[in-house]
Design a protein around this motif. Structure first.
Motif, PDB file in Angstrom:
ATOM      1  N   LEU A 129       0.775  -1.335   0.112  1.00  0.00           N
ATOM      2  CA  LEU A 129      -0.002   0.066   0.099  1.00  0.00           C
ATOM      3  C   LEU A 129       0.960   1.350  -0.014  1.00  0.00           C
ATOM      4  O   LEU A 129       0.508   2.101  -0.765  1.00  0.00           O
ATOM      5  N   ASN A 130       2.056   1.361   0.801  1.00  0.00           N
ATOM      6  CA  ASN A 130       2.726   2.356   0.947  1.00  0.00           C
ATOM      7  C   ASN A 130       3.462   2.615  -0.592  1.00  0.00           C
ATOM      8  O   ASN A 130       3.502   3.703  -1.001  1.00  0.00           O
ATOM      9  N   LEU A 131       3.999   1.564  -1.037  1.00  0.00           N
ATOM     10  CA  LEU A 131       4.535   1.833  -2.505  1.00  0.00           C
ATOM     11  C   LEU A 131       3.415   2.162  -3.444  1.00  0.00           C
ATOM     12  O   LEU A 131       3.811   2.957  -4.360  1.00  0.00           O
ATOM     13  N   SER A 132       2.400   1.651  -3.460  1.00  0.00           N
ATOM     14  CA  SER A 132       1.272   1.985  -4.436  1.00  0.00           C
ATOM     15  C   SER A 132       1.110   3.450  -4.258  1.00  0.00           C
ATOM     16  O   SER A 132       0.703   4.192  -5.372  1.00  0.00           O
ATOM     17  N   ASN A 133       0.926   3.974  -3.023  1.00  0.00           N
ATOM     18  CA  ASN A 133       0.693   5.365  -2.727  1.00  0.00           C
ATOM     19  C   ASN A 133       1.726   6.247  -3.457  1.00  0.00           C
ATOM     20  O   ASN A 133       1.397   7.407  -3.754  1.00  0.00           O
ATOM     21  N   LYS A 134       3.173   5.869  -3.292  1.00  0.00           N
ATOM     22  CA  LYS A 134       4.072   6.668  -3.640  1.00  0.00           C
ATOM     23  C   LYS A 134       3.981   6.734  -5.108  1.00  0.00           C
ATOM     24  O   LYS A 134       4.393   7.782  -5.716  1.00  0.00           O
ATOM     25  N   VAL A 135       3.673   5.650  -5.769  1.00  0.00           N
ATOM     26  CA  VAL A 135       3.668   5.589  -7.310  1.00  0.00           C
ATOM     27  C   VAL A 135       2.625   6.511  -7.454  1.00  0.00           C
ATOM     28  O   VAL A 135       2.840   7.236  -8.598  1.00  0.00           O
ATOM     29  N   GLU A 136       1.665   6.575  -6.953  1.00  0.00           N
ATOM     30  CA  GLU A 136       0.600   7.584  -7.659  1.00  0.00           C
ATOM     31  C   GLU A 136       1.007   8.733  -7.139  1.00  0.00           C
ATOM     32  O   GLU A 136       0.550   9.614  -8.042  1.00  0.00           O
ATOM     33  N   GLU A 137       1.597   9.011  -6.168  1.00  0.00           N
ATOM     34  CA  GLU A 137       2.019  10.466  -5.828  1.00  0.00           C
ATOM     35  C   GLU A 137       2.980  10.969  -7.108  1.00  0.00           C
ATOM     36  O   GLU A 137       2.810  12.025  -7.540  1.00  0.00           O
ATOM     37  N   LEU A 138       4.002  10.081  -7.365  1.00  0.00           N
ATOM     38  CA  LEU A 138       4.916  10.453  -8.322  1.00  0.00           C
ATOM     39  C   LEU A 138       4.057  10.601  -9.665  1.00  0.00           C
ATOM     40  O   LEU A 138       4.434  11.489 -10.420  1.00  0.00           O
ATOM     41  N   ARG A 139       3.219   9.892 -10.000  1.00  0.00           N
ATOM     42  CA  ARG A 139       2.366   9.760 -11.289  1.00  0.00           C
ATOM     43  C   ARG A 139       1.783  11.352 -11.191  1.00  0.00           C
ATOM     44  O   ARG A 139       1.582  11.991 -12.365  1.00  0.00           O
ATOM     45  N   SER A 140       1.058  11.470 -10.118  1.00  0.00           N
ATOM     46  CA  SER A 140       0.428  12.789  -9.916  1.00  0.00           C
ATOM     47  C   SER A 140       1.362  14.042 -10.288  1.00  0.00           C
ATOM     48  O   SER A 140       1.114  15.124 -11.129  1.00  0.00           O
ATOM     49  N   ILE A 141       2.799  14.028  -9.908  1.00  0.00           N
ATOM     50  CA  ILE A 141       3.631  15.138  -9.978  1.00  0.00           C
ATOM     51  C   ILE A 141       4.089  15.024 -11.324  1.00  0.00           C
ATOM     52  O   ILE A 141       4.062  16.043 -12.200  1.00  0.00           O
ATOM     53  N   LEU A 142       4.289  13.834 -12.166  1.00  0.00           N
ATOM     54  CA  LEU A 142       4.674  13.808 -13.695  1.00  0.00           C
ATOM     55  C   LEU A 142       3.582  14.738 -14.522  1.00  0.00           C
ATOM     56  O   LEU A 142       3.757  15.171 -15.442  1.00  0.00           O
ATOM     57  N   MET A 143       2.277  14.288 -14.139  1.00  0.00           N
ATOM     58  CA  MET A 143       1.295  14.538 -14.844  1.00  0.00           C
ATOM     59  C   MET A 143       1.151  15.951 -14.711  1.00  0.00           C
ATOM     60  O   MET A 143       0.749  16.626 -15.659  1.00  0.00           O
ATOM     61  N   HIS A 144       1.223  16.772 -13.541  1.00  0.00           N
ATOM     62  CA  HIS A 144       1.044  17.985 -13.402  1.00  0.00           C
ATOM     63  C   HIS A 144       2.389  18.848 -14.063  1.00  0.00           C
ATOM     64  O   HIS A 144       1.928  19.911 -14.689  1.00  0.00           O
ATOM     65  N   ASN A 145       3.345  18.100 -14.198  1.00  0.00           N
ATOM     66  CA  ASN A 145       4.439  18.775 -14.751  1.00  0.00           C
ATOM     67  C   ASN A 145       4.581  18.560 -16.555  1.00  0.00           C
ATOM     68  O   ASN A 145       5.437  19.183 -17.062  1.00  0.00           O
ATOM     69  N   GLY A 146       3.521  17.811 -16.832  1.00  0.00           N
ATOM     70  CA  GLY A 146       3.197  17.421 -18.163  1.00  0.00           C
ATOM     71  C   GLY A 146       4.406  16.679 -18.771  1.00  0.00           C
ATOM     72  O   GLY A 146       4.684  16.743 -20.177  1.00  0.00           O
ATOM     73  N   SER A 147       5.135  15.982 -18.069  1.00  0.00           N
ATOM     74  CA  SER A 147       6.235  15.063 -18.543  1.00  0.00           C
ATOM     75  C   SER A 147       5.721  13.570 -18.641  1.00  0.00           C
ATOM     76  O   SER A 147       6.545  12.771 -19.314  1.00  0.00           O
ATOM     77  N   ALA A 148       4.548  13.208 -18.547  1.00  0.00           N
ATOM     78  CA  ALA A 148       4.280  11.631 -18.519  1.00  0.00           C
ATOM     79  C   ALA A 148       3.211  11.473 -19.494  1.00  0.00           C
ATOM     80  O   ALA A 148       2.339  12.307 -19.989  1.00  0.00           O
ATOM     81  N   ASN A 149       3.358  10.209 -19.950  1.00  0.00           N
ATOM     82  CA  ASN A 149       2.426   9.646 -20.914  1.00  0.00           C
ATOM     83  C   ASN A 149       1.317   8.822 -20.081  1.00  0.00           C
ATOM     84  O   ASN A 149       1.673   7.931 -19.358  1.00  0.00           O
ATOM     85  N   PRO A 150       0.139   9.184 -20.254  1.00  0.00           N
ATOM     86  CA  PRO A 150      -1.049   8.474 -19.391  1.00  0.00           C
ATOM     87  C   PRO A 150      -1.079   6.774 -19.738  1.00  0.00           C
ATOM     88  O   PRO A 150      -0.683   6.500 -20.677  1.00  0.00           O
TER      89      PRO A 150
END
Length: 78
Positions: free
Chosen positions: A57-78
């Protein structure tokens, strides 16, 4: 999931009630209920103990947090 198991999950910090003890017990958000369902699946299907579930659960939450940061910065592919 039994009431006892819900209390164990609270004690281990896997979920938290929305407020203190109510007249008929604790109240949980939709996210907490989804987490309980995920915990139950990991226990029954995966055979994973609570320590392992906490790590997952902790790792999943961290992945979601990092995904959110990337999406916010416009650097990620969905």
């Amino acid at each position: 999931m039994s009431r006892r198991m819900v209390l164990v999950c609270c004690k281990h910090g896997l979920i938290s009630p929305t407020a203190g003890l109510r007249e008929h017990g604790y109240c949980f958000t939709g996210n907490a209920v989804r987490t309980l369902r995920r915990i139950q699946d990991l226990r029954t299907v995966g055979g994973i103990n609570l320590a392992g579930i906490k790590i997952i659960l902790n790792l999943s939450n961290k992945v979601e947090e990092l995904r959110s940061i990337l999406m916010h910065n416009g650097s990620a592919n969905p």
